[in-house]
Design an enzyme around this catalytic site. Structure first.
Site, PDB file in Angstrom:
ATOM      1  N   ASP A  82      -9.120  -8.517  -4.414  1.00  0.00           N
ATOM      2  CA  ASP A  82      -8.722  -7.169  -4.808  1.00  0.00           C
ATOM      3  C   ASP A  82      -7.308  -7.205  -5.373  1.00  0.00           C
ATOM      4  OD1 ASP A  82      -9.079  -4.406  -5.062  1.00  0.00           O
ATOM      5  OD2 ASP A  82      -8.163  -4.005  -3.113  1.00  0.00           O
ATOM      6  N   ASP A 104      -6.072  -6.868 -12.076  1.00  0.00           N
ATOM      7  CA  ASP A 104      -5.437  -5.570 -12.280  1.00  0.00           C
ATOM      8  C   ASP A 104      -4.342  -5.692 -13.332  1.00  0.00           C
ATOM      9  OD1 ASP A 104      -4.192  -3.149 -12.227  1.00  0.00           O
ATOM     10  OD2 ASP A 104      -3.717  -3.163 -10.080  1.00  0.00           O
ATOM     11  N   HIS A 174      -4.115   5.382  -3.953  1.00  0.00           N
ATOM     12  CA  HIS A 174      -4.120   4.379  -2.884  1.00  0.00           C
ATOM     13  C   HIS A 174      -3.345   4.880  -1.657  1.00  0.00           C
ATOM     14  CE1 HIS A 174      -4.750   1.405  -6.294  1.00  0.00           C
ATOM     15  NE2 HIS A 174      -5.631   0.986  -5.423  1.00  0.00           N
ATOM     16  N   HIS A 202     -10.842   3.174  -6.540  1.00  0.00           N
ATOM     17  CA  HIS A 202      -9.867   2.661  -5.584  1.00  0.00           C
ATOM     18  C   HIS A 202      -9.258   3.853  -4.848  1.00  0.00           C
ATOM     19  CE1 HIS A 202      -9.148  -1.643  -7.060  1.00  0.00           C
ATOM     20  NE2 HIS A 202     -10.227  -1.190  -7.698  1.00  0.00           N
ATOM     21  N   ASN A 225     -13.668   1.749  -2.856  1.00  0.00           N
ATOM     22  CA  ASN A 225     -12.812   0.925  -2.008  1.00  0.00           C
ATOM     23  C   ASN A 225     -12.284   1.773  -0.858  1.00  0.00           C
ATOM     24  OD1 ASN A 225     -13.228  -0.982  -3.972  1.00  0.00           O
ATOM     25  ND2 ASN A 225     -11.072  -1.302  -4.435  1.00  0.00           N
ATOM     26  N   THR A 228      -7.531   2.501   3.986  1.00  0.00           N
ATOM     27  CA  THR A 228      -6.609   3.209   4.869  1.00  0.00           C
ATOM     28  C   THR A 228      -7.294   3.810   6.088  1.00  0.00           C
ATOM     29  OG1 THR A 228      -5.129   3.689   3.021  1.00  0.00           O
ATOM     30  CG2 THR A 228      -4.908   5.070   4.978  1.00  0.00           C
TER      31      THR A 228
END
Length: 276
Positions: A82, A104, A174, A202, A225, A228
């Site tokens: 990732d 990325d 994120h 994401h 994804n 958290t």
């Protein structure tokens, strides 16, 4: 069963109107719980090694851990890099047995992102594995802001790179701890109208569960994804285990008590992505 590629799990998801979870791992305890949860739910799972995971545990070690879990699993498991930021890092992941690379280049100008992502795609496909790219930067809670994905640029990126999956920026962030936001569905529809590539979200922890479920069943978003909210579940279980007996010092006995709560939290995540 042996490790599978990202394309192996996302193409059936695209056709079957469901999504697959990319679960962000930080160590043995959570990745083992994620596979156990996937087996209980009877769904494939993508184990993801992000930058913080790789800073703690070297890629060759992570590759062996993922492979060990996959070999004993009754469901398909993907070993996914990732947010790989360099060609060299992606190459190391490939050499370490990963079956999916996410490069990325989303902070870079579009032509550079396309050129560099295409090089990773060619390397991955040459080795028989998959590649995910990102177009439109996805920001961080309390940090860098997002830059929404332009649908026309997404179509160009998909066509010119040959990626197996495309991460997009559509209101996702994120490291978001609450689910009070939501994704920009008109932008998602505009993007998916221009490409057949499976789409990736994401920062899925910040997406309301009802919206996750609806998009998994009714869009080309085939991968969410999630990190958290599962890290929060792990942290809570760890605190409870430590506080239950302040005299304990053996970390193995303490960490064992995180397994069931994390697996239960992962099962809740996985259920939302199943076909209707």
């Amino acid at each position: 069963m042996p490790l599978v590629t990202l394309a192996d799990v996302l193409q059936p998801a695209l056709k079957g109107n469901y999504a697959v979870a990319g679960l962000v791992t930080l160590g043995w305890e959570d990745m083992r719980a994620y596979v156990a949860a996937a087996e209980e739910e009877g769904v494939p799972v993508i184990l993801q090694a992000g930058p913080s995971c790789r800073a703690h545990t070297p890629l060759p070690v992570l590759g062996k851990m993922f492979r060990h879990l996959a070999d004993a699993a009754s469901v398909p498991v993907v070993a996914h890099l990732d947010h790989g930021y360099t060609f060299e890092e992606c190459r190391e992941a490939l050499d370490s047995g990963f079956t999916s690379l996410m490069f990325d280049g989303s902070r870079k100008p579009l032509p550079q992102n396309i050129e560099e992502t295409r090089a990773i795609v060619e390397m991955a496909h040459g080795a028989g594995i998959s590649c995910e790219g990102e177009i439109g930067f996805v920001g961080y809670s309390g940090g860098e802001g997002s830059a929404g994905t332009d649908p026309a640029e997404a179509a160009q990126f998909a066509a010119e790179t040959g990626v197996d999956a495309m991460a997009i920026s559509v209101g996702n962030v994120h490291l978001q701890q609450d689910k009070e936001g939501g994704l920009d569905e008109p932008r998602i529809r505009a993007i998916e109208a221009l490409t057949e590539v499976p789409l990736v979200i994401h920062g899925g922890s910040g997406v309301p569960v009802a919206q996750r479920r609806a998009l998994a069943r009714g869009s080309k978003i085939c991968k969410f994804n999630i990190g958290t909210e599962l890290r929060m579940a792990f942290g809570q279980a760890m605190r409870q285990a430590v506080n239950a007996d302040p005299e304990r010092f053996d970390r193995v006995t303490i960490l064992k008590e995180t397994h069931d709560p994390v697996a239960a939290a992962a099962r809740q995540v996985l259920r939302a992505f199943k076909a209707g």
